[in-house]
Scaffold this motif. Structure first.
Motif, mmCIF file in Angstrom:
data_model
loop_
_atom_site.group_PDB
_atom_site.id
_atom_site.type_symbol
_atom_site.label_atom_id
_atom_site.label_comp_id
_atom_site.label_asym_id
_atom_site.label_seq_id
_atom_site.Cartn_x
_atom_site.Cartn_y
_atom_site.Cartn_z
ATOM 1 N N UNK A 44 6.034 34.095 -2.958
ATOM 2 C CA UNK A 44 7.382 35.091 -2.394
ATOM 3 C C UNK A 44 8.369 35.577 -3.658
ATOM 4 N N UNK A 45 8.770 34.477 -4.201
ATOM 5 C CA UNK A 45 10.164 34.650 -5.057
ATOM 6 C C UNK A 45 9.526 34.781 -6.522
ATOM 7 N N UNK A 46 8.464 33.900 -7.169
ATOM 8 C CA UNK A 46 8.277 33.877 -8.333
ATOM 9 C C UNK A 46 6.728 33.917 -8.566
ATOM 10 N N UNK A 47 5.994 35.037 -7.984
ATOM 11 C CA UNK A 47 4.761 35.362 -8.101
ATOM 12 C C UNK A 47 4.194 35.549 -9.431
ATOM 13 N N UNK A 48 5.019 35.745 -10.510
ATOM 14 C CA UNK A 48 4.703 35.799 -11.986
ATOM 15 C C UNK A 48 4.685 34.529 -12.712
ATOM 16 N N UNK A 49 4.901 33.516 -12.158
ATOM 17 C CA UNK A 49 4.687 32.092 -12.731
ATOM 18 C C UNK A 49 3.226 31.867 -12.668
ATOM 19 N N UNK A 50 2.680 31.336 -13.772
ATOM 20 C CA UNK A 50 1.310 30.983 -13.625
ATOM 21 C C UNK A 50 1.142 29.378 -13.594
ATOM 22 N N UNK A 51 1.120 29.043 -12.295
ATOM 23 C CA UNK A 51 0.999 27.714 -11.616
ATOM 24 C C UNK A 51 -0.036 27.462 -10.558
ATOM 25 N N UNK A 52 -0.634 26.453 -10.420
ATOM 26 C CA UNK A 52 -1.623 26.285 -9.377
ATOM 27 C C UNK A 52 -1.249 24.982 -8.766
ATOM 28 N N UNK A 53 -0.890 25.059 -7.489
ATOM 29 C CA UNK A 53 -0.626 23.561 -6.952
ATOM 30 C C UNK A 53 -1.961 23.000 -5.983
ATOM 31 N N UNK A 54 -2.097 21.865 -6.129
ATOM 32 C CA UNK A 54 -3.238 21.256 -5.111
ATOM 33 C C UNK A 54 -2.767 19.935 -4.541
ATOM 34 N N UNK A 55 -2.772 19.999 -3.239
ATOM 35 C CA UNK A 55 -2.563 18.766 -2.470
ATOM 36 C C UNK A 55 -3.505 17.733 -2.967
ATOM 37 N N UNK A 56 -3.200 16.411 -3.516
ATOM 38 C CA UNK A 56 -4.075 15.560 -3.623
ATOM 39 C C UNK A 56 -3.972 14.098 -3.263
ATOM 40 N N UNK A 57 -3.089 14.265 -2.117
ATOM 41 C CA UNK A 57 -2.557 13.050 -1.581
ATOM 42 C C UNK A 57 -3.849 12.262 -1.037
ATOM 43 N N UNK A 58 -4.744 12.557 -0.544
ATOM 44 C CA UNK A 58 -6.148 12.023 0.007
ATOM 45 C C UNK A 58 -6.856 11.554 -1.262
ATOM 46 N N UNK A 59 -6.767 11.934 -2.381
ATOM 47 C CA UNK A 59 -7.624 11.772 -3.572
ATOM 48 C C UNK A 59 -7.325 10.539 -4.270
ATOM 49 N N UNK A 79 0.842 -1.230 0.130
ATOM 50 C CA UNK A 79 0.068 0.067 0.051
ATOM 51 C C UNK A 79 1.000 1.423 0.139
ATOM 52 N N UNK A 80 0.746 1.923 -0.958
ATOM 53 C CA UNK A 80 1.597 3.438 -1.169
ATOM 54 C C UNK A 80 0.500 4.315 -1.185
ATOM 55 N N UNK A 81 -0.607 4.369 -0.856
ATOM 56 C CA UNK A 81 -1.388 5.488 -0.716
ATOM 57 C C UNK A 81 -0.684 6.460 0.106
ATOM 58 N N UNK A 82 0.255 6.416 0.912
ATOM 59 C CA UNK A 82 0.421 7.551 1.967
ATOM 60 C C UNK A 82 1.458 8.611 1.135
ATOM 61 N N UNK A 83 1.983 8.092 0.017
ATOM 62 C CA UNK A 83 2.910 8.898 -0.488
ATOM 63 C C UNK A 83 2.254 10.518 -0.954
ATOM 64 N N UNK A 84 3.181 11.569 -0.724
ATOM 65 C CA UNK A 84 2.769 12.887 -1.019
ATOM 66 C C UNK A 84 2.384 13.087 -2.514
ATOM 67 N N UNK A 85 1.451 13.546 -2.818
ATOM 68 C CA UNK A 85 0.731 13.770 -4.393
ATOM 69 C C UNK A 85 0.364 15.089 -4.296
ATOM 70 N N UNK A 86 1.069 16.007 -5.296
ATOM 71 C CA UNK A 86 0.730 17.278 -5.545
ATOM 72 C C UNK A 86 0.491 17.456 -7.083
#
Length: 998
Positions: free
Chosen positions: A746-761, A664-671
């Motif tokens: 803080x450092x790269x606010x110009x980057x157009x990126x969205x991060x979502x934690x999906x570990x539990x999904x 079971x590897x469900x606990x790996x962090x997933x972003x």
């Protein structure tokens, strides 16, 4: 009626009788009593024994600064030692015992230490026990013979072994204004801030709001100060924008106006409400802080100043006025300032006889003369107390003329009969929190005290905290502080309350020591005498920090609240310097002792949050032994009947390498990393390139910290041009998310990126072993899984038992392996389908122990090797450091310290005596069991390898690669494990990766 209880007065409820025991003897008190006041009312004068000399000690104070009366409170089998009796509220069934004595408080055999004299002076243990032993034990250090006896005798209360079953809570609070302290200044500040509409928290250490108003005896607006305070508290309690926290100690002041506090919720209750916590820990983030923390009265330093019956003047006044208890019947007073005269009057009004007031000052004000006459005391000025008389309680004092200017005694000694001596050596503002906030104390020569500097950006002070000892002025400062904190500084203060004037001068005579025959104590709890302070100076300890550590002055549980300034004064005299040049130690958190339970609240035992994978119940049903990995619960082994842990994980790993296994590897962090600049972010975050990764492929990535050391590793899958799924280690999932969010915000606010934690999904299962592809092919539909369709690091989409799945071919075990991800809701369904498909092939489920075994055999790294001190090159991952692009840590990764020779490098170890190895054990060239030394590095992970049939380990060893093929030894004195090992490559098994790529 108790022997010393007044027939009326105070805030106690005489209609409620409470029964408790102290040292096995039954006593009674009243609702509102502390253990100290209740015992004092019952005629108890002996409360404890001192740390070193085991001298008898009585009550000295009435609050959190109490150094003598430390007790252990028993709650069933749970012991809580070192609690000041002054801070214990009695309740029916309370059981308390004295401590640091044997066999009893009255007859303590260790009191013989008092005969030690100068042998037990400051630093005696550094000098007495360090020499060699002569005779048959020649060569042995004396300390080695005495250590057990000394450690058994040292310490204060005895900790228990029973688990603490009480519940503890954590709370986070936000407010515009936090007011610390609810004396007259604090109440005024809280009322003004609340009236402006600000959200206010008022925190008070004691069970009652009002502070000194509860016992000062003053009148405000024509009514007792206690009633005035009660009226304001009533107003505040009715306001929705005010939170009142009594029994709450604000113990730490941290950055950005974050303060830590502990609320004692149910210590005072015989039967706490169901589900109620014992303590509640508060993290308070305040816009502004008003410090109205008051001041501590200081003791005077003279021979015999520690005898039971010697008490601080303000404490005696508080016991009389707040608890209706007299600390003595015939009272003497010894002072160097005016405040003690008010205490003398309070004791006289309460029914005590004030026999004598001794003042070292040759001249005093007419107001003091008037107060002395009012209480019928003989006033003796220009004199000092040179000794106290009696055994375990005071019977009298000795006086002699004292010349303040010369700082010396002269002939003409006399004795005075007294069973209680009130002393007052001036006042020290309670500036601890301001000091923690970074404010450097300033010496005030007139008050002979350290004051806070000008208010900082986040806080403002009021009242005695500022050295203001006039109640009227303190209230005015409180009103002003409340307005400043609420950003209303320019609003004119209205009519102030009318306070009964007191023309008493708070300025004491200079802090000094009455030098006469006998021990004069500066730090009561640790038995630090004035001679100890001077000895430290003679022996070269001229820094105040060195003085503190050499003598242990101020290092007791009261943290020097009363002893700090007298100790500095004696040291300053020895150095021939003024006190401000000697300096003062900085106050650090906690302000007062904090229970470990409060600090660990909801992080321990059944109160800890539990994260369970979708397959958790299946693991339990199939005999898995679970253990926690961070907040997650994961299978350790699936043990068979009679199997040891080692036998179980060896079997699981062996079967996986021979046929197949599933984990079971469900606990790996997933972003989920999504957006037009997703690839650019990954290039900047990882040390290797991800922008060139094709859609439908995964790549192993390495992250560095800004200082160039390794932060985390994992695989990232490219699901679309602008859509990536990043995996992290289980332990670092949250840290990696914070790391990336910080740089984006803080450092790269110009980057157009969205991060979502999906570990539990996502639910995850990894199948590995020679038969893994066949098992997968037997149950997956909608895609092929052969080498052409699913090459190494390839990604395909399909279905298993009708549930959509995403499959990536990658391996942590070193075998051909596949990670199968499905929606968390389908997790158990897909898992059981995979288990069923694997049964004809003999596939087994395996736990973390087998997973760890196979990763050690393969030489893969985890958090044990990525420990915050290793570089990519230390772990032989230098090939992942791109030279084509900048990335986080690239500017620092080549600094001299990270490329120097002699660094710890990852190696493999093979046990040559076929005995187990353990993580944390040191590696040495030559074994010296009597004096372990010469560490070359340490073991990070160890196991029995079924592939090699040997005990093996991974280790970090200095110049590790250059030592391949050489012998060394494991040195593990804690486990008594010493033995030879061979240093080899960390790739124990299939170094070419043929099985993984086959």
């Amino acid at each position: 009626m108790s022997p010393r209880r007044r027939p009326s007065g105070g805030r106690i409820d005489r209609l409620r009788t409470i029964r408790f025991t102290f040292d096995g003897t039954a006593f009674t008190g009243h609702q509102g009593d502390t253990l100290a006041s209740a015992l004092l009312a019952n005629g108890v004068s002996l409360f404890g024994r001192s740390f070193k000399y085991h001298r008898p000690r009585g009550l000295l104070t009435a609050g959190v600064d109490e150094p003598n009366a430390l007790v252990t409170v028993l709650r069933g089998d749970v012991r809580e030692p070192n609690i000041p009796a002054t801070m214990v509220e009695i309740h029916d069934g309370l059981v308390a015992v004295s401590q640091n004595r044997f066999p009893s408080l009255a007859y303590d055999v260790s009191a013989v230490n008092q005969l030690g004299g100068k042998v037990l002076s400051a630093g005696f243990y550094y000098k007495t026990f360090m020499g060699p032993v002569v005779g048959p034990l020649k060569g042995t250090r004396f300390w080695m013979l005495c250590e057990k006896i000394i450690r058994r005798a040292a310490g204060l209360g005895r900790a228990g072994h029973a688990p603490d079953t009480a519940r503890y809570e954590r709370m986070n609070a936000f407010c515009d204004v936090l007011v610390v302290g609810s004396g007259p200044a604090g109440l005024a500040a809280a009322r003004e801030a609340a009236a402006s509409g600000a959200n206010v928290i008022l925190a008070e250490l004691d069970p009652q709001f009002g502070g000194s108003a509860n016992w000062s005896g003053e009148t405000i607006d024509g009514e007792p100060a206690a009633a005035w305070a009660s009226d304001i508290v009533g107003e505040l309690r009715d306001q929705a924008n005010v939170r009142l926290l009594k029994r709450t100690t604000v113990w730490g002041y941290y950055d950005d106006n974050t303060l830590a506090a502990v609320e004692r919720v149910s210590d005072h209750k015989a039967s706490p409400a169901k589900g109620a916590p014992r303590h509640r820990h508060w993290t308070i983030r305040a816009g502004k802080v008003v410090l109205a923390t008051g001041a501590f009265e200081r003791p005077l330093v003279f021979p015999g100043n520690d005898r039971p019956g010697v008490v601080m003047a303000s404490a005696a006044q508080r016991y009389a006025n707040e608890f209706g208890v007299l600390p003595g019947d015939k009272v003497a007073v010894f002072t160097n300032n005016d405040s003690a005269y008010r205490s003398a009057v309070a004791l006289n009004n309460a029914g005590a006889t004030v026999a004598t007031i001794v003042d070292v000052r040759a001249e005093i004000s007419e107001e003091c003369h008037t107060l002395a006459r009012q209480c019928g005391a003989e006033l003796i000025v220009g004199h000092a107390v040179t000794a106290t008389e009696g055994g375990k309680k005071l019977t009298g004092i000795k006086l002699a003329p004292f010349t303040e200017a010369a700082g010396a005694l002269s002939s003409g000694a006399r004795s005075v009969e007294a069973d209680c001596l009130l002393m007052s050596g001036g006042w020290s503002p309670t500036i601890h929190l301001a000091s923690q906030a970074g404010a450097r104390p300033l010496w005030d020569a007139e008050l002979q005290a350290f004051l806070p500097p000008e208010a900082g950006k986040g806080w403002v002070g009021a009242g005695a905290f500022n050295g203001t000892f006039s109640t009227a002025q303190a209230i005015a400062e409180g009103f002003a502080a409340g307005r400043v904190a609420a950003d209303l500084a320019m609003v004119e203060i209205g009519t102030l309350p009318d306070v009964e004037p007191a023309a008493l001068d708070p300025r004491p005579a200079p802090v000094f020591e009455i030098r006469a025959k006998g021990k004069s104590f500066v730090d009561f709890q640790h038995d630090v005498t004035s001679d100890d302070v001077r000895l430290a100076h003679i022996e070269g300890f001229v820094s105040v920090e060195h003085l503190k550590r050499y003598t242990t002055l101020g290092m007791a549980t009261d943290q020097g609240k009363g002893s700090n300034v007298p100790g500095l004064a004696i040291m300053a005299e020895a150095l021939g310097k003024p006190i401000p040049e000697v300096g003062t130690t900085r106050f650090r958190p906690p302000y007062a002792p904090v229970s470990v339970g409060a600090l660990a609240a909801e992080r321990f035992g059944d109160l800890k949050p539990e994260r369970l994978t979708p397959m958790h119940d299946w693991h339990l049903d199939n005999e898995a032994t679970m253990y926690s990995a961070g907040l997650w619960f994961r299978p350790m082994i699936y043990g068979g009947p009679g199997e040891t842990i080692e036998q179980a994980y060896v079997r699981e790993a062996r079967v996986t390498r021979e046929t197949a296994g599933i984990v079971d590897v469900s606990t790996l962090g997933k972003i989920a990393v999504q957006g037009p600049d997703a690839a650019e972010l990954l290039d900047r975050a990882y040390s290797n390139v991800f922008s060139t990764l094709p859609v439908g492929k995964a790549r192993y990535g390495l992250m560095l910290r800004e200082d160039g050391l390794v932060f985390d590793d994992g695989t990232t899958w490219r699901l679309g041009d602008n859509d990536f799924l990043m995996t992290t280690t289980t332990a670092n999932a949250g840290k990696v998310m914070q790391h990336l969010e910080y740089f984006l915000d803080v450092v790269w606010p110009d980057l157009k990126v969205h991060l979502t934690s999906v570990t539990d999904q996502w639910a995850g299962a990894a199948i590995g072993g020679p038969k893994a592809r066949e098992i997968l092919a037997a149950c997956v539909t909608g895609t092929k899984v052969d080498n052409e369709a699913l090459p190494f690091m390839g990604i395909v989409h399909g279905e298993i038992a009708g549930a959509p799945v995403m499959i990536c071919r990658l391996s942590f075990s070193g075998e051909m392996a596949f990670e199968v991800y499905s929606g968390a809701g389908h997790g158990i369904h897909v898992w059981e389908a995979l288990i069923e498909a694997g049964q004809p092939f003999g596939m087994v489920p395996y736990g973390l122990e087998a997973l760890g075994t196979m990763r050690i055999e393969k030489g893969h790294v985890t958090g044990a090797e990525i420990d915050g001190r290793t570089s990519a090159r230390d772990l032989h991952l230098g090939w992942m450091l791109s030279r084509k692009k900048p990335f986080i840590g690239s500017a620092m990764m080549d600094r001299e310290g990270l490329v120097a020779s002699g660094r710890l490098e990852l190696v493999g170890l093979v046990s040559l005596d076929n005995r187990p190895l353990s993580g944390g054990a040191h590696i040495v060239e030559d074994v010296d069991m009597d004096n372990p030394h010469g560490s070359l590095g340490h073991i990070t992970a160890a196991c029995f390898s079924p592939a090699l049939e040997k005990y093996i380990a991974l280790a970090l060893v200095a110049d590790g690669k250059a030592r391949h093929g050489k012998r060394a030894h494991v040195s593990d004195p804690l486990r008594d494990r010493f033995g030879p090992v061979e240093i080899v490559s960390h790739h124990f098994f299939d170094p070419e990766g043929k099985r993984m790529h086959g």
